[in-house]
Motif scaffolding. Structure first.
Motif, PDB file in Angstrom:
ATOM      1  N   UNK A 171      37.488  84.542 -43.656  1.00  0.00           N
ATOM      2  CA  UNK A 171      36.810  83.271 -43.941  1.00  0.00           C
ATOM      3  C   UNK A 171      36.721  82.397 -42.690  1.00  0.00           C
ATOM      4  N   UNK A 172      35.509  82.305 -42.115  1.00  0.00           N
ATOM      5  CA  UNK A 172      35.290  81.486 -40.927  1.00  0.00           C
ATOM      6  C   UNK A 172      33.917  80.826 -41.010  1.00  0.00           C
ATOM      7  N   UNK A 173      33.829  79.600 -40.482  1.00  0.00           N
ATOM      8  CA  UNK A 173      32.562  78.870 -40.471  1.00  0.00           C
ATOM      9  C   UNK A 173      31.905  79.008 -39.101  1.00  0.00           C
ATOM     10  N   UNK A 174      31.378  80.172 -38.837  1.00  0.00           N
ATOM     11  CA  UNK A 174      30.730  80.407 -37.554  1.00  0.00           C
ATOM     12  C   UNK A 174      29.364  79.751 -37.486  1.00  0.00           C
ATOM     13  N   UNK A 175      28.827  79.664 -36.278  1.00  0.00           N
ATOM     14  CA  UNK A 175      27.510  79.085 -36.110  1.00  0.00           C
ATOM     15  C   UNK A 175      27.011  79.216 -34.691  1.00  0.00           C
ATOM     16  N   UNK A 176      25.745  78.914 -34.508  1.00  0.00           N
ATOM     17  CA  UNK A 176      25.095  78.940 -33.203  1.00  0.00           C
ATOM     18  C   UNK A 176      25.099  77.519 -32.653  1.00  0.00           C
ATOM     19  N   UNK A 177      25.871  77.300 -31.576  1.00  0.00           N
ATOM     20  CA  UNK A 177      26.008  75.969 -30.987  1.00  0.00           C
ATOM     21  C   UNK A 177      24.848  75.684 -30.034  1.00  0.00           C
ATOM     22  N   UNK A 178      24.304  74.471 -30.129  1.00  0.00           N
ATOM     23  CA  UNK A 178      23.191  74.077 -29.266  1.00  0.00           C
ATOM     24  C   UNK A 178      23.244  72.573 -29.031  1.00  0.00           C
TER      25      UNK A 178
ATOM     26  N   UNK B 163      28.321  82.374 -40.861  1.00  0.00           N
ATOM     27  CA  UNK B 163      29.544  82.238 -41.649  1.00  0.00           C
ATOM     28  C   UNK B 163      30.035  83.630 -42.062  1.00  0.00           C
ATOM     29  N   UNK B 164      31.306  83.772 -42.221  1.00  0.00           N
ATOM     30  CA  UNK B 164      31.883  85.006 -42.747  1.00  0.00           C
ATOM     31  C   UNK B 164      32.857  84.655 -43.857  1.00  0.00           C
ATOM     32  N   UNK B 165      33.062  85.589 -44.824  1.00  0.00           N
ATOM     33  CA  UNK B 165      32.490  86.936 -44.852  1.00  0.00           C
ATOM     34  C   UNK B 165      31.040  86.920 -45.308  1.00  0.00           C
ATOM     35  N   UNK B 166      30.323  88.000 -44.976  1.00  0.00           N
ATOM     36  CA  UNK B 166      28.951  88.184 -45.438  1.00  0.00           C
ATOM     37  C   UNK B 166      28.659  89.669 -45.508  1.00  0.00           C
TER      38      UNK B 166
ATOM     39  N   UNK C  79      30.131  79.914 -32.138  1.00  0.00           N
ATOM     40  CA  UNK C  79      31.317  79.110 -32.391  1.00  0.00           C
ATOM     41  C   UNK C  79      32.088  79.650 -33.594  1.00  0.00           C
ATOM     42  N   UNK C  80      33.390  79.858 -33.427  1.00  0.00           N
ATOM     43  CA  UNK C  80      34.312  80.181 -34.515  1.00  0.00           C
ATOM     44  C   UNK C  80      33.884  81.399 -35.337  1.00  0.00           C
ATOM     45  N   UNK C  81      33.405  82.431 -34.675  1.00  0.00           N
ATOM     46  CA  UNK C  81      33.081  83.677 -35.369  1.00  0.00           C
ATOM     47  C   UNK C  81      34.159  84.698 -35.042  1.00  0.00           C
ATOM     48  N   UNK C  82      34.795  85.289 -36.045  1.00  0.00           N
ATOM     49  CA  UNK C  82      35.875  86.236 -35.766  1.00  0.00           C
ATOM     50  C   UNK C  82      35.345  87.553 -35.215  1.00  0.00           C
TER      51      UNK C  82
ATOM     52  N   UNK D  38      35.112  91.720 -35.017  1.00  0.00           N
ATOM     53  CA  UNK D  38      35.165  92.816 -35.981  1.00  0.00           C
ATOM     54  C   UNK D  38      34.078  92.785 -37.034  1.00  0.00           C
ATOM     55  N   UNK D  39      34.344  93.516 -38.115  1.00  0.00           N
ATOM     56  CA  UNK D  39      33.395  93.691 -39.211  1.00  0.00           C
ATOM     57  C   UNK D  39      33.922  92.919 -40.412  1.00  0.00           C
ATOM     58  N   UNK D  40      33.274  91.786 -40.730  1.00  0.00           N
ATOM     59  CA  UNK D  40      33.821  90.831 -41.703  1.00  0.00           C
ATOM     60  C   UNK D  40      32.898  90.705 -42.911  1.00  0.00           C
ATOM     61  N   UNK D  41      32.995  91.660 -43.827  1.00  0.00           N
ATOM     62  CA  UNK D  41      32.158  91.604 -45.026  1.00  0.00           C
ATOM     63  C   UNK D  41      32.951  91.229 -46.272  1.00  0.00           C
ATOM     64  N   UNK D  42      34.226  90.891 -46.114  1.00  0.00           N
ATOM     65  CA  UNK D  42      35.027  90.447 -47.241  1.00  0.00           C
ATOM     66  C   UNK D  42      35.528  91.540 -48.145  1.00  0.00           C
ATOM     67  N   UNK D  43      35.240  92.781 -47.829  1.00  0.00           N
ATOM     68  CA  UNK D  43      35.653  93.889 -48.679  1.00  0.00           C
ATOM     69  C   UNK D  43      37.037  94.414 -48.268  1.00  0.00           C
ATOM     70  N   UNK D  44      37.559  95.299 -49.067  1.00  0.00           N
ATOM     71  CA  UNK D  44      38.846  95.917 -48.745  1.00  0.00           C
ATOM     72  C   UNK D  44      38.765  96.687 -47.437  1.00  0.00           C
ATOM     73  N   UNK D  45      37.583  97.247 -47.146  1.00  0.00           N
ATOM     74  CA  UNK D  45      37.420  98.044 -45.932  1.00  0.00           C
ATOM     75  C   UNK D  45      37.043  97.213 -44.708  1.00  0.00           C
ATOM     76  N   UNK D  46      36.994  95.896 -44.835  1.00  0.00           N
ATOM     77  CA  UNK D  46      36.624  95.084 -43.671  1.00  0.00           C
ATOM     78  C   UNK D  46      37.682  95.217 -42.568  1.00  0.00           C
ATOM     79  N   UNK D  47      37.242  95.029 -41.342  1.00  0.00           N
ATOM     80  CA  UNK D  47      38.148  95.071 -40.196  1.00  0.00           C
ATOM     81  C   UNK D  47      37.841  93.838 -39.369  1.00  0.00           C
ATOM     82  N   UNK D  48      38.528  92.741 -39.713  1.00  0.00           N
ATOM     83  CA  UNK D  48      38.104  91.423 -39.253  1.00  0.00           C
ATOM     84  C   UNK D  48      39.262  90.654 -38.629  1.00  0.00           C
ATOM     85  N   UNK D  49      38.927  89.840 -37.633  1.00  0.00           N
ATOM     86  CA  UNK D  49      39.859  88.899 -37.025  1.00  0.00           C
ATOM     87  C   UNK D  49      41.085  89.588 -36.436  1.00  0.00           C
TER      88      UNK D  49
END
Length: 361
Positions: free
Chosen positions: A168-175, A32-35, A138-141, A143-154
């Motif tokens: 904000x994305x609900x990423x995961x490992x699909x299996x 999941x992001x941000x993290x 699945x559904x992971x943007x 870039x660098x997605x830490x939720x901060x002002x300096x993030x470079x995401x999506x």
């Protein structure tokens, strides 16, 4: 008062099935992001690559351009006004943290997607399982997605607005049942606790969408899925023990007819408020699915649908965790491997899972 001697509170009331969660420091990984520290906190950072061909799932969407963004006139600070954004950034420029992380990742021979530092050769002598090659992200943007002002995401092709920088994305490992074994290395295991957050998905695992065999290959030591038989056989692949054969019996008489989806709801006051699940999620688990896992090379444990429904803990809407281990602490911390896989599901609907969080202590 010492932490262990404090009386139970609201946390223990909520986690009455494992009260020590409230007083134990957990390790965690997620997609999941941000993290914070995305490269080090992803599930991929503890995921072992396949010992068939070295396969590792990656974020599909790639960054279209490097920072900084173009300036948006409507967001520019008027002349002779205090530039609060510059003050808040403390001299940093947008994307600077991403660039630093990108450089660190290259120094460690890691792409900014956060894949594992483990190589196929680093674990081949320890691994007891043939590690699968059928997972996907699945559904992971991008870039660098830490939720901060300096993030470079999506800032990828899938983004609807490159300048939004949405984190904000609900990423995961699909299996699914064709993915094979997924092996995770849990470092500093000591307290005897392991939990997974698993979601049932209504979308296919892209990696295995056109496969008919486990790992997409013939001649594997795992048995193939047969759509014409009532009984499906799967063998364990522990290389240091005799192969045990499990028979998974088809429990449903009309699997092809489909099943009603369950609806999650919460009760507020005297009225019931029905909350729809996200369009890609379902609470339906196919009755033929068997969830198998092995901890630190031990016996292969199995949960059918009924057992999964009994063991799962629904913390809130669409937050369902499965406790895999709750045992006594060990004297000295050690690194252990946890292997998981799905078997038995010949019908794709209700048999695709997303592993989004891993917790241990």
């Amino acid at each position: 008062l010492k932490l262990g001697s404090m009386p139970d509170g609201p946390c223990e009331a909520k986690f009455d099935w494992m009260k020590r969660l409230c007083r134990t420091k957990l390790n965690g990984r997620t997609e999941h992001t941000p993290r914070a520290n995305p490269n080090q906190s992803s599930i991929r950072s503890i995921l072992k690559p396949s010992n068939i061909d070295g396969y590792m799932p990656e974020v599909e969407d790639e960054i279209l351009y490097e920072p900084p963004d173009v300036e948006i006139p409507a967001l520019q600070v008027p002349e002779e006004s205090v530039n609060v954004r510059v003050v808040a950034s403390l001299g940093s420029t947008p994307g600077s943290r991403f660039l630093r992380e990108h450089q660190l990742s290259n120094d460690r021979d890691l792409p900014p997607s956060g894949r594992s530092e483990l190589s196929a050769s680093s674990f081949s002598s320890r691994s007891l399982f043939q590690i699968g090659r059928g997972t996907s992200i699945y559904e992971h943007p991008s870039g660098y997605c830490d939720g901060s002002y300096q993030s470079w995401c999506d800032r990828g092709k899938k983004s609807r607005c490159l300048l939004s920088g949405h984190n904000d994305h609900r990423g995961g490992l699909m299996m699914d049942a064709l993915s094979g074994w997924v092996v995770l290395t849990l470092k500093d295991f000591k307290e005897g606790l392991i939990l997974l957050k698993l979601d049932v998905m209504k979308v296919l695992n892209k990696r295995t969408a056109n496969w008919t065999m486990v790992n997409g290959q013939r001649g594997m030591r795992e048995s193939a899925l047969s759509s014409s038989s009532e009984t499906y056989s799967f063998s364990s692949i522990a290389e240091n023990r005799s192969a045990a054969l499990f028979a998974v019996t088809n429990k449903t008489e009309q699997a092809q007819n489909g099943y009603p989806l369950e609806v999650a709801y919460s009760t507020v006051g005297s009225s019931t408020r029905h909350l729809s699940l996200p369009p890609d999620m379902s609470t339906f688990i196919h009755p033929d699915c068997i969830f198998e896992y092995s901890i630190d090379g031990g016996d292969i444990m199995r949960m059918d649908k009924d057992t999964m429904m009994e063991q799962r803990k629904e913390l809130q809407r669409v937050v369902i965790v499965y406790p895999l281990l709750d045992t006594d602490p060990i004297a000295n911390p050690k690194d252990i491997d946890v292997a998981i896989r799905i078997t038995g599901c010949t019908e794709r609907r209700g048999s695709t899972f997303r592993l989004s969080h891993v917790y241990w202590a």
